[in-house]
Design a protein around this motif. Structure first.
Motif, PDB file in Angstrom:
ATOM      1  N   TYR A   1       0.851  -1.196   0.000  1.00  0.00           N
ATOM      2  CA  TYR A   1       0.000   0.000   0.000  1.00  0.00           C
ATOM      3  C   TYR A   1       0.880   1.236   0.000  1.00  0.00           C
ATOM      4  O   TYR A   1       1.771   1.381   0.846  1.00  0.00           O
TER       5      TYR A   1
ATOM      6  N   PHE B   1      15.227   2.292   6.700  1.00  0.00           N
ATOM      7  CA  PHE B   1      13.791   2.098   6.469  1.00  0.00           C
ATOM      8  C   PHE B   1      13.533   0.770   5.758  1.00  0.00           C
ATOM      9  O   PHE B   1      12.646   0.000   6.138  1.00  0.00           O
TER      10      PHE B   1
ATOM     11  N   ALA C   1      15.611  -1.797   5.645  1.00  0.00           N
ATOM     12  CA  ALA C   1      16.029  -2.900   6.522  1.00  0.00           C
ATOM     13  C   ALA C   1      14.979  -3.141   7.596  1.00  0.00           C
ATOM     14  O   ALA C   1      14.701  -4.298   7.965  1.00  0.00           O
TER      15      ALA C   1
ATOM     16  N   ALA D   1       9.003   4.602  -0.622  1.00  0.00           N
ATOM     17  CA  ALA D   1       7.801   3.909  -0.132  1.00  0.00           C
ATOM     18  C   ALA D   1       7.435   2.772  -1.074  1.00  0.00           C
ATOM     19  O   ALA D   1       7.050   1.671  -0.634  1.00  0.00           O
TER      20      ALA D   1
ATOM     21  N   SER E   1      11.737  -2.468   7.342  1.00  0.00           N
ATOM     22  CA  SER E   1      10.547  -3.050   6.703  1.00  0.00           C
ATOM     23  C   SER E   1      10.751  -4.536   6.411  1.00  0.00           C
ATOM     24  O   SER E   1       9.832  -5.344   6.548  1.00  0.00           O
TER      25      SER E   1
ATOM     26  N   ALA F   1       9.732  -0.180  -0.639  1.00  0.00           N
ATOM     27  CA  ALA F   1       9.384  -0.950   0.562  1.00  0.00           C
ATOM     28  C   ALA F   1       8.084  -1.718   0.360  1.00  0.00           C
ATOM     29  O   ALA F   1       7.837  -2.705   1.052  1.00  0.00           O
ATOM     30  N   ALA F   2       7.241  -1.269  -0.569  1.00  0.00           N
ATOM     31  CA  ALA F   2       5.950  -1.930  -0.772  1.00  0.00           C
ATOM     32  C   ALA F   2       6.000  -2.990  -1.868  1.00  0.00           C
ATOM     33  O   ALA F   2       5.090  -3.815  -1.971  1.00  0.00           O
TER      34      ALA F   2
END
Lengths: 509, 297
Positions: free
Chosen positions: B78, B94, B96, B137, B98, B140-141
């Motif tokens: 998301y 961030f 790492a 973001a 996640s 990471a998603a």
């Protein structure tokens, strides 16, 4: 567990400077505590006892607000956190940054003050448990209900202001006749903890902010209302002994001259000393009468209720103050003091009156007596370690000070300075004497409880009025200090009714 | 993959969603479109269990959205335009951080994305531009290869090149994923969406395949012999009707060569000519936005 550590490590990485700063404050506090040989803290220590918990609360809130539960735009909301892991990580953060430093500080203070940390480890841990329920959990709960740190600080100030308001200010004198508050404290504490727990669980398990806020505010409000408004009578109702063992207040016959001995010593315009007695008192028991209220009905139908003195309320505005007066702390009160304003006296003084009322008794039993020399130190079985030392007060007058300290709760205790050769003695109780300090004087973070009393040393001739309280310094070396703890043995509420009482003969002012 | 039934949500007196029902098929690239304030973000937030609906249900991967567990969230990627990131973290930290939450984290894919997006791993998120934040973001998603990717207007304010790059990576790197993307920028999704749903003032105007959608919308122009008044009763599917002398122009939302011509002949006398033009998705959207006949489609 892996996720708990993962989140915890992230929080520690983020907030280690703040955690270090609060730990430094704890270290400073411990340093003050370690050197203090007095019941009263210094102003700095008093303030630190307020500032450190506030700093802890902020630190915990910062950690909780790293994954805020109200702000739904935060990235963590869409990440696969287990709520139990998240909550456990936040509590572990509190444990590491709040409880561990305080535990270490407690161990340091105990060892420096000569108490064995191993022996009192359970007491230190139970203090940590109390701290968890009073700071860590509520701070976590509050942080789960707010959107950001600013809101948290505002809420913290609001709660602090409300607490100060309920407690009538920060500075307080020790109460000579403290009101029993076991039921009030237990109920308030349980509801307060329930409020925090409800907020934490509802928010972490379901993120139902409105429901959590409603539950938290309702329970905390109820706790505050109970703390503020629970009638003192409730304490006696729930802790009442069997009727056969309950003391009873009755009228006694007495010579008028006995009352007149006290004539003219009263600040109020009209004061009556009525002879009373306490019946069915268990033998060897001590008692105090912390709660007392009467209603007086005049022959003309006028009614006056007694009111309790409140700080800041002028005495002249009170129609009637009523309290039993003791001549010695070892004997039940022989007199009932009724102190009227002129106007109130005029309303009921036309004839015999009817007096109905209630008296709340706090019963005590004596423990074993321990003897201490006037410059020594002794470990008592129940009143901790007591020490006698001669000190000067702020006017450079000498005092013999008796200080008791213990990692456990200190009971009330009678302290008698006795000079055997002459048979003279001077009675005191722990915390019957104090020095005034401005600002907060609670030392609730200390691992030690301290209590003290003083005997004033003076060469004033014994014929001087009031000199019976002064101890001639040359008697000190041959005197012994007897310390006798007094343990609460129950509460009792007694209702009484005195009919057709003529107050005029007993008027002492 | 997603099933939404009778979803309604109000904020005070304002209806953000009114009885919305549609489904997102597995493997589709589903565009949720509508003007600002149409209810797109509200709908996506309900899907992610960030909001609770007043009534109705939303199911994601067979699970009621109100009971999405961590196992489901581990399969959903998301990204939202107004998402709050832990700005104190460095990009590397961030990613790492996640990574630990996703068993399916593909470290090689993460490295590829970082390289492709030219993400500076040692810089704090708060020091990144908006475009770089979106890339972080998105990395990471996407790095755990989610089955479902939900994007809430992620490309707003980004330049065309960055948009193209981001869309390209979503399609290339996670070809197996279902994508639900909300936007009010049609140019952004016209080239790749397989399905579209249109929300307007909380109401769902339509939800269907792009091919069917462009097949049934036509711009129709009728030329009359002589100027004539517009009849009072017209088919509901005729939108944004304009009239000037002998010319009548409208958009037919249910175009059928035979039926539309027959309706025109019935409604107008002296029809000299009827011309029909295909419409771009942008034109369809604009027509719908101008139209105030929600039930027509």
């Amino acid at each position: 567990m892996r996720l708990v550590l993962h989140i915890l490590k992230k929080d520690l990485r983020r907030f280690w400077p703040a955690a270090l700063a609060t730990s430094f404050l704890v270290a400073v506090l411990a340093r003050f505590d370690r050197w203090r040989a007095d019941w009263n803290p210094s102003p700095t220590e008093g303030w630190l006892n307020l500032i450190v918990p506030a700093a802890w609360a902020c630190l915990i809130a910062l950690a909780v607000l790293e994954e805020p539960l109200v702000e739904s735009r935060h990235v963590w909301m869409t990440r696969p956190y287990r709520w139990s892991s998240l909550l456990a990580a936040k509590l572990a953060f509190g444990l590491l940054t709040v409880h561990v430093p305080l535990l270490l500080a407690g161990l340091y203070v105990l060892s420096q003050r000569g108490f064995s940390p191993e022996l009192y480890a359970a007491d230190l841990l139970s203090k940590q448990a109390g701290l968890f329920f009073l700071i860590t959990l509520p701070a976590t709960g509050l942080a789960t209900l707010v959107r950001n740190f600013t809101q948290f600080v505002i809420a913290l100030f609001a709660i602090g202001a409300a607490l100060i308001l309920f407690n009538r200010g920060l500075a307080s004198f020790p109460s000579f006749v403290p009101q029993p508050s076991g039921i009030r404290d237990a109920l308030g504490f349980c509801l307060f903890v329930a409020a925090a727990l409800a907020a934490v669980l509802v928010q972490y398990a379901g993120r139902r902010t409105m429901a959590a806020r409603a539950a938290g505010i309702t329970l905390a409000g109820t706790a505050a209302a109970i703390s503020a408004f629970l009638p003192v009578r409730a304490e006696y109702t729930f802790q009442a002994p069997p009727p056969s063992a309950a003391p009873r207040l009755v009228q006694r016959s007495a010579e008028r001259d006995a009352a007149l001995f006290y004539r003219g010593r009263w600040p109020r315009p009209r004061t009556v000393l009525l002879p009373i007695a306490v019946e069915i008192l268990p033998s060897n028991a001590l008692l105090q009468v912390p709660f007392f209220e009467v209603e007086i009905m005049g022959a003309n139908g006028a009614r006056i209720r007694s009111t309790r003195p409140v700080r800041g309320q002028p005495l002249y505005k009170m129609d009637l103050m009523a309290y039993p007066m003791s001549e010695s702390r070892d004997t039940p009160p022989p007199w009932l003091v009724l102190s009227f304003s002129n106007a109130a006296w005029d309303r009921i003084s036309g004839g015999p009156v009817r007096i109905i009322g209630s008296a709340g008794f706090q019963l005590y039993r004596r423990g074993a007596t321990t003897v201490l020399t006037s410059d020594g130190s002794v470990d008592t079985p129940d009143a901790g370690r007591c020490k006698a030392l001669t000190v000067d007060d702020r006017y450079s007058e000498s005092l013999l000070k008796v200080l008791c300290e213990s990692p456990r709760e200190l009971p009330r205790a009678s302290i008698v300075l006795r000079h055997q050769p002459s048979g003279r003695f001077w009675p005191q109780t722990l915390n019957s004497a104090f020095t005034y300090t401005s600002g907060p004087n609670s030392t609730w973070l200390s691992p030690l409880r301290r209590a003290q009393t003083f005997f004033r040393l003076s060469d004033v001739p014994q014929t001087t009025p009031g000199a019976q309280w002064l101890v001639p310094p040359d008697l000190i070396s041959e005197s012994r200090i007897e310390i006798t703890p007094e343990f609460p043995a129950g509460l009792a509420l007694s209702h009484f009714e005195f009919n057709a009482v003529d107050l005029s003969p007993w008027l002492v002012r | 993959m997603i099933r939404i039934e009778g979803l309604s949500k109000r904020f005070g007196r304002r209806h953000a969603l009114r009885d919305v029902t549609f489904a997102v098929p597995e493997g589709s690239i589903f565009a949720l479109i509508g003007p600002n304030g149409a209810g797109k973000t509200t709908l996506l937030r309900i899907l992610m269990n960030l909001l609770r609906p007043d009534s109705g249900q939303a199911h994601i991967m067979g699970r009621d959205s109100r009971h999405l567990g961590h196992a489901h969230l581990a399969r959903i990627g998301y990204v939202s335009e107004n998402q709050i990131l832990p700005e104190w973290m460095r990009v590397g930290g961030f990613l790492a951080y996640s990574k630990e939450f996703y068993p399916s984290w593909d470290a090689a894919l993460a490295v590829d994305l970082v390289r492709e997006y030219e993400l500076p791993l040692d810089r704090r998120l708060r020091n990144l531009s908006r475009g770089m934040k979106v890339k972080a973001a998105l990395t990471a998603a996407l790095a755990y290869r989610p089955s479902l990717i939900i994007l809430d207007e992620p490309f707003g304010g980004l330049d065309v090149l960055v948009r193209e790059q981001l869309i390209g990576t979503i399609l290339d790197r996670t070809p197996e994923a279902t994508v639900l993307i909300s936007t009010h920028d049609l140019a952004e999704i016209e080239s790749f969406a397989t399905h579209a749903a249109y929300l307007n003032e909380g109401r769902l105007e339509f939800a269907e395949e792009m091919a069917a959608l462009s097949g049934r919308f036509r711009e129709v122009e009728i030329t009359l012999d002589t100027p004539a008044p517009i009849p009072a009763a017209l088919p509901d599917s005729w939108l944004v009707l304009e009239h000037s002398g002998v010319l009548v122009r409208f958009t037919d939302a249910r175009y059928d060569p035979i039926l539309t011509h027959r309706e025109a002949a019935i409604r107008f006398t002296g029809v000299r000519d009827i011309s029909v033009r295909e419409m771009s998705f942008r034109s369809i959207f604009l027509t719908l936005a101008k139209s105030r006949k929600p039930s027509c489609v």
